[in-house]
Design a protein around this motif. Structure first.
Motif, PDB file in Angstrom:
ATOM      1  N   ASP A 248       0.811  -1.222   0.000  1.00  0.00           N
ATOM      2  CA  ASP A 248       0.000   0.000   0.000  1.00  0.00           C
ATOM      3  C   ASP A 248       0.844   1.273   0.000  1.00  0.00           C
ATOM      4  OD1 ASP A 248      -2.473  -1.317   0.026  1.00  0.00           O
ATOM      5  OD2 ASP A 248      -2.359  -1.602   2.202  1.00  0.00           O
ATOM      6  N   THR A 249       2.116   1.148  -0.316  1.00  0.00           N
ATOM      7  CA  THR A 249       3.020   2.298  -0.288  1.00  0.00           C
ATOM      8  C   THR A 249       3.570   2.586  -1.678  1.00  0.00           C
ATOM      9  OG1 THR A 249       3.684   1.735   1.974  1.00  0.00           O
ATOM     10  CG2 THR A 249       5.099   3.267   0.759  1.00  0.00           C
ATOM     11  N   LEU A 250       3.518   3.875  -2.060  1.00  0.00           N
ATOM     12  CA  LEU A 250       4.086   4.315  -3.331  1.00  0.00           C
ATOM     13  C   LEU A 250       5.198   5.308  -3.041  1.00  0.00           C
ATOM     14  CD1 LEU A 250       3.969   4.523  -6.490  1.00  0.00           C
ATOM     15  CD2 LEU A 250       2.442   6.478  -6.158  1.00  0.00           C
ATOM     16  N   LEU A 251       6.388   5.039  -3.558  1.00  0.00           N
ATOM     17  CA  LEU A 251       7.534   5.929  -3.424  1.00  0.00           C
ATOM     18  C   LEU A 251       7.813   6.569  -4.773  1.00  0.00           C
ATOM     19  CD1 LEU A 251       9.875   3.555  -1.377  1.00  0.00           C
ATOM     20  CD2 LEU A 251       8.367   5.335  -0.474  1.00  0.00           C
ATOM     21  N   ILE A 252       8.055   7.885  -4.803  1.00  0.00           N
ATOM     22  CA  ILE A 252       8.308   8.569  -6.070  1.00  0.00           C
ATOM     23  C   ILE A 252       9.556   9.451  -5.957  1.00  0.00           C
ATOM     24  CG2 ILE A 252       5.878   8.550  -6.757  1.00  0.00           C
ATOM     25  CD1 ILE A 252       7.321  11.862  -5.778  1.00  0.00           C
ATOM     26  N   ALA A 253      10.226   9.621  -7.111  1.00  0.00           N
ATOM     27  CA  ALA A 253      11.386  10.502  -7.181  1.00  0.00           C
ATOM     28  C   ALA A 253      11.569  10.930  -8.630  1.00  0.00           C
ATOM     29  CB  ALA A 253      12.644   9.796  -6.671  1.00  0.00           C
ATOM     30  N   GLY A 254      12.114  12.129  -8.823  1.00  0.00           N
ATOM     31  CA  GLY A 254      12.372  12.605 -10.176  1.00  0.00           C
ATOM     32  C   GLY A 254      13.440  13.674 -10.193  1.00  0.00           C
ATOM     33  N   TYR A 255      14.204  13.707 -11.288  1.00  0.00           N
ATOM     34  CA  TYR A 255      15.252  14.722 -11.452  1.00  0.00           C
ATOM     35  C   TYR A 255      15.199  15.248 -12.880  1.00  0.00           C
ATOM     36  CZ  TYR A 255      19.818  16.935 -11.880  1.00  0.00           C
ATOM     37  OH  TYR A 255      20.821  17.836 -12.110  1.00  0.00           O
ATOM     38  N   GLU A 256      15.340  16.569 -13.028  1.00  0.00           N
ATOM     39  CA  GLU A 256      15.317  17.204 -14.347  1.00  0.00           C
ATOM     40  C   GLU A 256      16.446  18.225 -14.440  1.00  0.00           C
ATOM     41  OE1 GLU A 256      11.785  18.939 -17.096  1.00  0.00           O
ATOM     42  OE2 GLU A 256      12.110  20.023 -15.219  1.00  0.00           O
ATOM     43  N   TRP A 257      17.079  18.260 -15.597  1.00  0.00           N
ATOM     44  CA  TRP A 257      18.155  19.222 -15.837  1.00  0.00           C
ATOM     45  C   TRP A 257      17.836  19.991 -17.107  1.00  0.00           C
ATOM     46  CZ3 TRP A 257      22.129  19.802 -19.598  1.00  0.00           C
ATOM     47  CH2 TRP A 257      23.141  20.718 -19.221  1.00  0.00           C
ATOM     48  N   ALA A 258      17.973  21.314 -17.045  1.00  0.00           N
ATOM     49  CA  ALA A 258      17.622  22.172 -18.182  1.00  0.00           C
ATOM     50  C   ALA A 258      18.801  23.040 -18.585  1.00  0.00           C
ATOM     51  CB  ALA A 258      16.433  23.063 -17.816  1.00  0.00           C
ATOM     52  N   GLN A 259      18.894  23.281 -19.895  1.00  0.00           N
ATOM     53  CA  GLN A 259      19.929  24.176 -20.420  1.00  0.00           C
ATOM     54  C   GLN A 259      19.320  25.103 -21.454  1.00  0.00           C
ATOM     55  OE1 GLN A 259      23.638  22.393 -21.730  1.00  0.00           O
ATOM     56  NE2 GLN A 259      23.975  23.991 -23.259  1.00  0.00           N
ATOM     57  N   GLY A 260      19.675  26.382 -21.371  1.00  0.00           N
ATOM     58  CA  GLY A 260      19.242  27.358 -22.356  1.00  0.00           C
ATOM     59  C   GLY A 260      20.443  27.940 -23.082  1.00  0.00           C
ATOM     60  N   ASP A 261      20.555  27.655 -24.370  1.00  0.00           N
ATOM     61  CA  ASP A 261      21.650  28.202 -25.172  1.00  0.00           C
ATOM     62  C   ASP A 261      21.275  29.608 -25.616  1.00  0.00           C
ATOM     63  OD1 ASP A 261      22.795  25.727 -24.868  1.00  0.00           O
ATOM     64  OD2 ASP A 261      22.149  24.992 -26.836  1.00  0.00           O
ATOM     65  N   THR A 262      22.036  30.595 -25.195  1.00  0.00           N
ATOM     66  CA  THR A 262      21.703  31.982 -25.489  1.00  0.00           C
ATOM     67  C   THR A 262      22.450  32.489 -26.707  1.00  0.00           C
ATOM     68  OG1 THR A 262      23.437  32.816 -24.016  1.00  0.00           O
ATOM     69  CG2 THR A 262      21.260  32.441 -23.056  1.00  0.00           C
ATOM     70  N   LYS A 263      21.841  33.473 -27.385  1.00  0.00           N
ATOM     71  CA  LYS A 263      22.479  34.089 -28.539  1.00  0.00           C
ATOM     72  C   LYS A 263      23.590  35.037 -28.105  1.00  0.00           C
ATOM     73  CE  LYS A 263      18.202  33.824 -31.214  1.00  0.00           C
ATOM     74  NZ  LYS A 263      17.127  34.578 -31.896  1.00  0.00           N
ATOM     75  N   VAL A 264      23.403  35.666 -26.960  1.00  0.00           N
ATOM     76  CA  VAL A 264      24.389  36.590 -26.405  1.00  0.00           C
ATOM     77  C   VAL A 264      24.558  36.282 -24.921  1.00  0.00           C
ATOM     78  CG1 VAL A 264      24.978  39.000 -25.974  1.00  0.00           C
ATOM     79  CG2 VAL A 264      23.728  38.391 -28.049  1.00  0.00           C
ATOM     80  N   GLY A 265      25.799  36.222 -24.444  1.00  0.00           N
ATOM     81  CA  GLY A 265      26.031  36.008 -23.033  1.00  0.00           C
ATOM     82  C   GLY A 265      26.133  34.541 -22.673  1.00  0.00           C
TER      83      GLY A 265
END
Length: 378
Positions: A248-265
């Protein structure tokens, strides 16, 4: 004789809708909650959202779907899904504004859909991390703590395989139909299920993501998952999620990584994660989760873009169709961040971006709410 003929004609007339809808399924749910919410902490009392009692429609929806057997394991499929999320305040919603599509489904080769549909990234990396989904206390989406790369694609092509020994894979492509810029978006993802274990892995990419040049990046709320107005050339998201159910037990986990390539900077980088547990007790459950959004590398004062959220909720099933629920949640935003509720969002000021007036949550305000509701599925 005339009366008999008229009776037969009327019977046939009233039978027509039943015949016409014989292959159509109607589904959805109606929900409503009452909560007490506020958002304070930015230091400017004029931009606070004072504690307010609200009646919410909690992402209610109605859908129509059907299929036609074309033989040899092939089917034509279609769906029209509509939001009822504003029925509580006499607002309107766009017809077919949710997942609405037409396509072909094959018992061996999988399903191909055209139209408006959740990306493969959103669908296949969802292994149960949103324990209070469709309520104020949800935690997933582009402007929330976790899964900020997920989206519902419009003008899209989506392919999903059948299950191969518990493995399902998919790819989605959203076509840019504006000739002034190239904003094509695509994602690829997979989900694996083995008894009580679910694993999700996905990648999402969008070209030419938001090119606003406003002088104050904190004035843009939901326009960019990174929470900034830097000139982005490309946004990329990577996500790994897992859940495990034992008894009767639910364990959850999550990981996300984001990248933004910019035109300047400098390029932008930011991660987010969530953990949680759901414990079922007969017809009821208790749910607890915590998530965190990390610093935004690539900008000054990177720690100012951090945020966190804790969620405590519970449900009780009155029947197979009807459920009552309760929740309490708080989001802590650092000075330059404005993560908002998943549903029933709070706004505390208006800003103008490229001549457009936009209602936003003031940066540094901390939304919090406590409430209870009722959901009836159909």
């Amino acid at each position: 004789m005339q009366k008999k003929t008229l009776a037969v004609a009327l019977a046939a007339l009233f039978a027509l809708p039943a015949v016409a809808q014989a292959e159509v399924s109607i589904y959805g749910f109606m929900a409503a909650s009452v909560d007490s919410a506020k958002a304070t902490g930015n230091g400017d009392e004029a931009k606070n959202y004072k504690r307010t009692t609200r009646v919410n429609s909690d992402n209610s929806r109605i859908g129509f779907k059907g299929s036609e057997d074309l033989g040899n394991g092939l089917k034509a499929v279609w769906q029209i899904e509509n939001s009822l999320a504003k029925y509580d305040n006499a607002g309107g919603d766009t017809w077919a504004g949710r997942n609405s599509f037409v396509g072909l489904s094959d018992a061996t080769f999988g399903t191909l859909l055209l139209g408006r549909y959740d990306s493969a990234y959103k669908r296949l990396t969802d292994t149960g991390q949103d324990l209070m989904v469709n309520t104020t206390a949800g935690n997933q989406g582009a402007t929330q703590i976790f899964s900020r790369g997920e989206a519902r694609y419009t003008n899209s092509i989506s392919y999903t395989t059948q299950s191969w020994a518990g493995l399902v894979a998919g790819v989605s492509f959203a076509a840019d139909e504006d000739g002034s810029a190239s904003k094509d978006r695509w994602s690829v993802a997979a989900q694996y299920t083995l008894e009580g274990l679910k694993l999700g892995l996905g990648y999402d990419q969008q070209k030419d993501s938001y090119t606003y040049a406003a002088p104050k990046p904190q004035e843009v709320a939901a326009r960019n998952s990174f929470g900034t107005t830097e000139n982005l050339e490309k946004s990329k998201f990577y996500k790994l999620s897992a859940s495990y159910k034992i008894a009767d037990t639910l364990l959850i986990a999550g990981y996300e990584w984001a990248q933004g390539d910019t035109k300047v900077g400098s390029d932008l980088k930011q991660d987010d994660w969530t953990i949680g547990v759901q414990q079922n007790f007969g017809k009821g459950s208790v749910r607890l989760s915590y998530g965190k959004l990390g610093k935004l590398d690539g900008v000054d004062n990177a720690d100012d873009y951090k945020a966190s959220q804790w969620i405590l909720g519970g449900t009780y099933n009155l029947s197979k169709m009807t459920q009552v629920y309760a929740y309490a949640t708080k989001i802590n935003n650092n000075a330059s961040q404005n993560v908002n509720f998943q549903n029933n969002q709070i706004t505390s000021q208006k800003v103008t971006i490229k001549g457009e007036s936009v209602s936003v949550l003031t940066r540094g305000n901390d939304p919090q709410a406590i409430g209870a509701g009722l959901r009836v599925n159909f």
